[in-house]
Every structure is written in structure tokens, then in C-alpha cells.
Write a protein that holds these residues in place. Structure first.
Motif, PDB file in Angstrom:
ATOM      1  N   GLY A 257     -29.745  12.438  24.641  1.00 10.17           N
ATOM      2  CA  GLY A 257     -29.370  12.737  26.016  1.00 10.17           C
ATOM      3  C   GLY A 257     -30.468  12.605  27.054  1.00 10.17           C
ATOM      4  N   ILE A 258     -31.481  11.777  26.793  1.00  9.34           N
ATOM      5  CA  ILE A 258     -32.550  11.605  27.776  1.00  9.34           C
ATOM      6  C   ILE A 258     -31.999  11.053  29.083  1.00  9.34           C
ATOM      7  CG2 ILE A 258     -33.113   9.340  26.807  1.00  9.34           C
ATOM      8  CD1 ILE A 258     -35.581  11.785  28.501  1.00  9.34           C
ATOM      9  N   ASP A 259     -30.961  10.211  29.009  1.00  5.23           N
ATOM     10  CA  ASP A 259     -30.353   9.652  30.222  1.00  5.23           C
ATOM     11  C   ASP A 259     -29.719  10.738  31.076  1.00  5.23           C
ATOM     12  OD1 ASP A 259     -28.560   9.827  27.945  1.00  5.23           O
ATOM     13  OD2 ASP A 259     -27.027   8.882  29.196  1.00  5.23           O
ATOM     14  N   ILE A 260     -29.102  11.716  30.439  1.00  2.00           N
ATOM     15  CA  ILE A 260     -28.494  12.839  31.161  1.00  2.00           C
ATOM     16  C   ILE A 260     -29.562  13.601  31.936  1.00  2.00           C
ATOM     17  CG2 ILE A 260     -27.248  15.017  30.894  1.00  2.00           C
ATOM     18  CD1 ILE A 260     -26.007  13.882  28.341  1.00  2.00           C
ATOM     19  N   LEU A 261     -30.682  13.868  31.271  1.00  5.17           N
ATOM     20  CA  LEU A 261     -31.768  14.629  31.891  1.00  5.17           C
ATOM     21  C   LEU A 261     -32.388  13.872  33.061  1.00  5.17           C
ATOM     22  CD1 LEU A 261     -33.818  16.932  32.027  1.00  5.17           C
ATOM     23  CD2 LEU A 261     -35.108  15.785  30.198  1.00  5.17           C
ATOM     24  N   LEU A 262     -32.708  12.596  32.857  1.00  7.83           N
ATOM     25  CA  LEU A 262     -33.382  11.827  33.903  1.00  7.83           C
ATOM     26  C   LEU A 262     -32.491  11.632  35.125  1.00  7.83           C
ATOM     27  CD1 LEU A 262     -35.234   9.123  31.761  1.00  7.83           C
ATOM     28  CD2 LEU A 262     -36.199  11.159  32.844  1.00  7.83           C
ATOM     29  N   ASN A 263     -31.214  11.379  34.901  1.00  6.85           N
ATOM     30  CA  ASN A 263     -30.291  11.205  36.026  1.00  6.85           C
ATOM     31  C   ASN A 263     -30.163  12.489  36.839  1.00  6.85           C
ATOM     32  OD1 ASN A 263     -29.755   8.527  35.402  1.00  6.85           O
ATOM     33  ND2 ASN A 263     -27.988   9.016  34.120  1.00  6.85           N
ATOM     34  N   ALA A 264     -30.150  13.625  36.159  1.00  5.64           N
ATOM     35  CA  ALA A 264     -30.047  14.903  36.857  1.00  5.64           C
ATOM     36  C   ALA A 264     -31.347  15.233  37.587  1.00  5.64           C
ATOM     37  CB  ALA A 264     -29.701  16.013  35.870  1.00  5.64           C
ATOM     38  N   PHE A 265     -32.478  14.944  36.948  1.00  6.83           N
ATOM     39  CA  PHE A 265     -33.775  15.295  37.534  1.00  6.83           C
ATOM     40  C   PHE A 265     -34.024  14.524  38.831  1.00  6.83           C
ATOM     41  CE2 PHE A 265     -38.487  15.343  37.703  1.00  6.83           C
ATOM     42  CZ  PHE A 265     -38.676  16.717  37.664  1.00  6.83           C
TER      43      PHE A 265
ATOM     44  N   VAL B 256     -35.768   3.734  20.816  1.00  6.49           N
ATOM     45  CA  VAL B 256     -35.509   3.227  19.471  1.00  6.49           C
ATOM     46  C   VAL B 256     -34.303   2.303  19.563  1.00  6.49           C
ATOM     47  CG1 VAL B 256     -36.447   5.207  18.231  1.00  6.49           C
ATOM     48  CG2 VAL B 256     -34.063   5.237  18.936  1.00  6.49           C
ATOM     49  N   HIS B 257     -34.276   1.300  18.701  1.00 10.42           N
ATOM     50  CA  HIS B 257     -33.141   0.365  18.657  1.00 10.42           C
ATOM     51  C   HIS B 257     -32.850  -0.258  20.022  1.00 10.42           C
ATOM     52  CE1 HIS B 257     -32.666   1.966  14.703  1.00 10.42           C
ATOM     53  NE2 HIS B 257     -32.222   3.134  15.115  1.00 10.42           N
ATOM     54  N   GLY B 258     -33.911  -0.518  20.799  1.00 10.34           N
ATOM     55  CA  GLY B 258     -33.738  -1.234  22.055  1.00 10.34           C
ATOM     56  C   GLY B 258     -33.241  -0.407  23.222  1.00 10.34           C
ATOM     57  N   ASN B 259     -33.175   0.926  23.072  1.00  8.65           N
ATOM     58  CA  ASN B 259     -32.695   1.777  24.161  1.00  8.65           C
ATOM     59  C   ASN B 259     -33.823   2.055  25.153  1.00  8.65           C
ATOM     60  OD1 ASN B 259     -29.949   2.388  23.136  1.00  8.65           O
ATOM     61  ND2 ASN B 259     -31.092   3.286  21.442  1.00  8.65           N
ATOM     62  N   THR B 260     -34.244   1.029  25.871  1.00  5.93           N
ATOM     63  CA  THR B 260     -35.379   1.163  26.771  1.00  5.93           C
ATOM     64  C   THR B 260     -34.980   1.853  28.070  1.00  5.93           C
ATOM     65  OG1 THR B 260     -34.959  -1.044  27.656  1.00  5.93           O
ATOM     66  CG2 THR B 260     -36.535  -0.860  25.831  1.00  5.93           C
ATOM     67  N   ILE B 261     -35.981   2.448  28.723  1.00  5.21           N
ATOM     68  CA  ILE B 261     -35.791   3.120  30.006  1.00  5.21           C
ATOM     69  C   ILE B 261     -36.760   2.510  31.004  1.00  5.21           C
ATOM     70  CG2 ILE B 261     -36.194   5.298  31.233  1.00  5.21           C
ATOM     71  CD1 ILE B 261     -35.087   6.757  28.833  1.00  5.21           C
ATOM     72  N   SER B 262     -36.272   2.227  32.206  1.00  2.82           N
ATOM     73  CA  SER B 262     -37.132   1.708  33.263  1.00  2.82           C
ATOM     74  C   SER B 262     -37.923   2.880  33.851  1.00  2.82           C
ATOM     75  CB  SER B 262     -36.287   1.031  34.347  1.00  2.82           C
ATOM     76  OG  SER B 262     -37.119   0.558  35.386  1.00  2.82           O
ATOM     77  N   LYS B 263     -39.112   3.086  33.332  1.00  4.76           N
ATOM     78  CA  LYS B 263     -39.893   4.271  33.695  1.00  4.76           C
ATOM     79  C   LYS B 263     -40.330   4.263  35.157  1.00  4.76           C
ATOM     80  CE  LYS B 263     -41.419   4.542  28.899  1.00  4.76           C
ATOM     81  NZ  LYS B 263     -42.531   4.419  27.931  1.00  4.76           N
ATOM     82  N   MET B 264     -40.388   3.086  35.766  1.00  3.05           N
ATOM     83  CA  MET B 264     -40.786   2.996  37.171  1.00  3.05           C
ATOM     84  C   MET B 264     -39.760   3.664  38.090  1.00  3.05           C
ATOM     85  SD  MET B 264     -43.689   1.506  37.103  1.00  3.05           S
ATOM     86  CE  MET B 264     -43.898   1.049  38.831  1.00  3.05           C
ATOM     87  N   GLU B 265     -38.543   3.848  37.603  1.00  4.19           N
ATOM     88  CA  GLU B 265     -37.505   4.487  38.414  1.00  4.19           C
ATOM     89  C   GLU B 265     -37.715   5.992  38.543  1.00  4.19           C
ATOM     90  OE1 GLU B 265     -33.539   3.638  37.221  1.00  4.19           O
ATOM     91  OE2 GLU B 265     -33.930   1.519  36.802  1.00  4.19           O
TER      92      GLU B 265
END
Length: 345
Positions: A190-198, A214-223
Motif C-alpha cells: 500500500g505504498i501508493d495509498i500512503l504517498l497519494n494521501a501524503f 519489486v517486480h517492476g513496481n517503480t515509483i516516480s520519486k521526483m513527484e
């Protein structure tokens, strides 16, 4: 007593569990052997066996079964302890080809508790029920797992997860106010849930993220300019990450138990969780905070702005006390050793 542990998927919570358990069982005259596919550095090489796994194909699972049958005969073990769904499937089906040796199975979180279609969940439930008759005992790692079990009550026991304690009872004041996430960047955690809320919160504190894709689930950290991404940490670095934080957040979509919660409790840090699976019980007994949707998460993140040092310390000490009371590895090793003795007789 000789115990063979089999884990088809080791990395993550299963390895943390096994490392703590195996090293603690040494003091109880239990000699442990591992059959795994990933490298293991924390146990002597003579006690670790590998199989040529390839992928999770029929051939790969056949190779696991072949090595398992070979080791049961070669090592003359007293107990077989299976960890995870695929190990439980393969090795219990292979039981017909082995001598009579007691088998204990732990799913480390039921497959049917995952975010799957109802028909798939029903298939997993039927499979777990039928396979339970091919082992002596089934171990549940959390109150939640025990409450949704489909295995026969006389075969199923609750032995809650535990970890090795790397912290002390002395409270360490965090460095400023920081909120910590530890885990994989995948759908479950649920990292996407946390980042979107933050992104929607005007926070007076820093969000620290330990882990990676893992398994290609990358996050655009610059966002996320207000988030510090530290990558994977281990050992002393991970310990310091817990100590510099004020609280730990776990937004998992599903969770059999949640060892990150125990690590936080051990470090005297309160937990904010989604209440998924085994997290609900841990959140309740530590007087942590729970959220069930994005709006509640946003409200919690905003409320954390107003947490003062006294509140943070009070909640952290409650968490630490519950950890010491119920979740040390010595307690888990004692209960499992008693189970080994029971099925061995």
C-alpha cells in the motif's frame, strides 16, 4: 531433535521469522536444517540445502519435491516444518512417498485473505482444508489468521509471530518528528495509498520511506519532494531508521501478521495501520491509530501534526511494553518447541 524447515519463498517476513526461530531453538537442543532456493548467510552451510528451482512451474515444484524427499531420508529428521503455501502444497502431497515423519504447516498468511476474486479465494479455502489432512498440525501466526481458518479445529493452533529484540527498554527520543514506512513497493504493502494521501496533507513532519520496488513496481520519486526515500536498509541502519522516527505507518491492503509492526513496537514506536489482517489486533492492544480508507488516512496524517513529544513517548512506551509482554522470540520458540514435542510422541 532434528527439524527440517522448507520455504519455497524465503525473502521478507518468512526469513525474519525463520532466522529468529532457528537461532532461538539452538538453545533448546533443536538442530535445524533449511531447504530453500535463496542464499542464506545466517546458518552454517552444512545445515542449508538448495534446490534448482527455476520458476514456479510444474518442473520447479517437482524439483522441490525431489530434494525434499531426499533430505527427509538423508537427514533422518524428527519433524518437518513447512513455511508458505507452495511448500505446504508440494511437500504435503509428497508425504505418500516418505517414511512416517510428523509435518507441521504454516501458511504465514492465508492465500484466501489476499485481494483476489471470490472464486479464487474459494479454491484456496478448499485446497487448504483438504491438505490439512496430510499434516499433523497447522500453525496460525495471528489472531486474524486463526479467526478465518478453514482447517479442522483439532489440527489448528495459534502461535503468534515474534521477532528477536534488537532494542532496549530505555526510550530513545526521536530526531524531530518523522513518520516511517518500511516495506516493498507493491500492491499489498500500500505504498501508493500512503504517498497519494501524503501529497494532500500540509505536514509539519517528514515522511521517511525504507524499501524499494519489486517486480517492476517503480515509483516516480521526483513527484514526492517532501518524502525521503532511503532504499533498502538492514542491520544497524534499519535500527537507526526506527529510532529516528516518531511513529511507523503500515498501509497494507492485506497482511497475515505484519512483522514491521513488531519491529516498531520493539523500538518503542507507536503504529498507524490500515487494520488489515493481523494488524488490527496489534493496533488495538498498543493503542495505535487505524484508518480504513484514504479520507481517514488523510485525517490521521493531519492529526499527526498535533502530536507532541509527550504523546509520542507515551504511545511508544505502551507499544514497547506489549512487545515485551507477548512478542519476544523466546515465547514463540518455547511454544513451537512444545508443539514439536507433542507431535513427535
Amino acid at each position: 531433535m532434528k527439524v527440517l524447515h522448507v520455504a519455497e519463498a524465503l525473502k521478507g517476513g518468512v526469513e525474519t521469522y525463520l532466522k529468529s526461530l532457528v537461532l532461538s531453538l539452538k538453545d533448546r537442543d533443536v538442530e535445524s536444517f533449511l531447504l530453500v532456493k535463496e542464499d542464506v548467510s545466517w546458518l552454517e552451510k552444512s545445515h542449508v540445502y538448495y534446490y534448482d528451482h527455476g520458476s514456479r512451474s510444474i518442473l520447479g515444484l517437482f524439483k522441490l519435491a525431489r530434494m525434499y524427499l531426499h533430505l527427509v531420508k538423508k537427514l533422518n529428521v524428527d519433524i518437518v516444518h513447512l513455511h508458505g503455501t507452495f511448500s505446504g502444497l508440494v511437500c504435503r502431497l509428497a508425504k505418500v512417498f516418505t517414511r512416517r515423519v510428523p509435518i507441521i504447516y504454516c501458511s504465514h498468511g492465508w492465500a484466501y485473505s489476499m485481494d483476489k476474486k471470490n472464486l479464487t479465494k474459494k479454491f484456496y479455502q478448499v485446497t487448504e482444508y483438504l491438505l490439512s489432512f496430510l499434516c499433523h498440525k497447522v500453525v496460525c501466526i495471528s489472531h486474524y489468521d486463526f479467526s478465518i481458518k478453514v482447517t479442522p479445529p483439532n489440527k489448528t493452533v495459534l502461535i503468534e509471530n515474534a521477532i528477536t529484540d534488537h532494542f532496549s527498554d530505555e526510550y530513545v527520543k526521536p530526531e524531530g518528528k518523522k513518520l516511517l514506512f518500511v516495506g516493498r513497493f507493491d500492491h499489498q504493502k500500500g505504498i501508493d495509498i500512503l504517498l497519494n494521501a501524503f501529497k494532500k496533507v500540509d505536514a509539519n513532519y517528514e515522511l521517511i520511506v525504507v524499501g524499494d520496488a519489486v517486480h517492476g513496481n517503480t515509483i516516480s520519486k521526483m513527484e514526492y519532494p517532501n518524502v525521503s526515500f532511503l532504499g533498502w536498509l538492514s542491520g544497524e541502519e534499519l535500527k537507526q531508521a526506527y529510532l529516528m522516527s516518531s511513529a511507523v505507518i503500515i498501509p497494507s491492503r492485506w497482511e497475515g501478521f505484519g512483522l514491521v509492526a513488531l519491529e516498531a513496537m520493539s523500538a518503542s514506536r507507536t503504529i498507524f495501520t490500515s487494520g488489515a489482517g493481523g494488524l488490527k489486533h496489534l493496533t488495538k492492544i498498543t493503542r495505535g491509530r487505524e484508518f480504513s480508507n484514504e479520507q481517514e488516512l488523510i485525517q490521521l496524517l493531519e492529526a499527526f501534526n498535533n502530536f507532541d513529544n509527550n504523546t509520542i513517548q507515551k504511545l511508544g512506551c505502551i507499544a514497547r511494553n506489549k512487545f515485551v509482554e507477548k512478542y519476544t522470540v523466546n515465547r514463540m520458540a518455547k511454544e513451537l518447541n512444545e508443539l514439536y514435542m507433542e507431535v513427535k510422541l
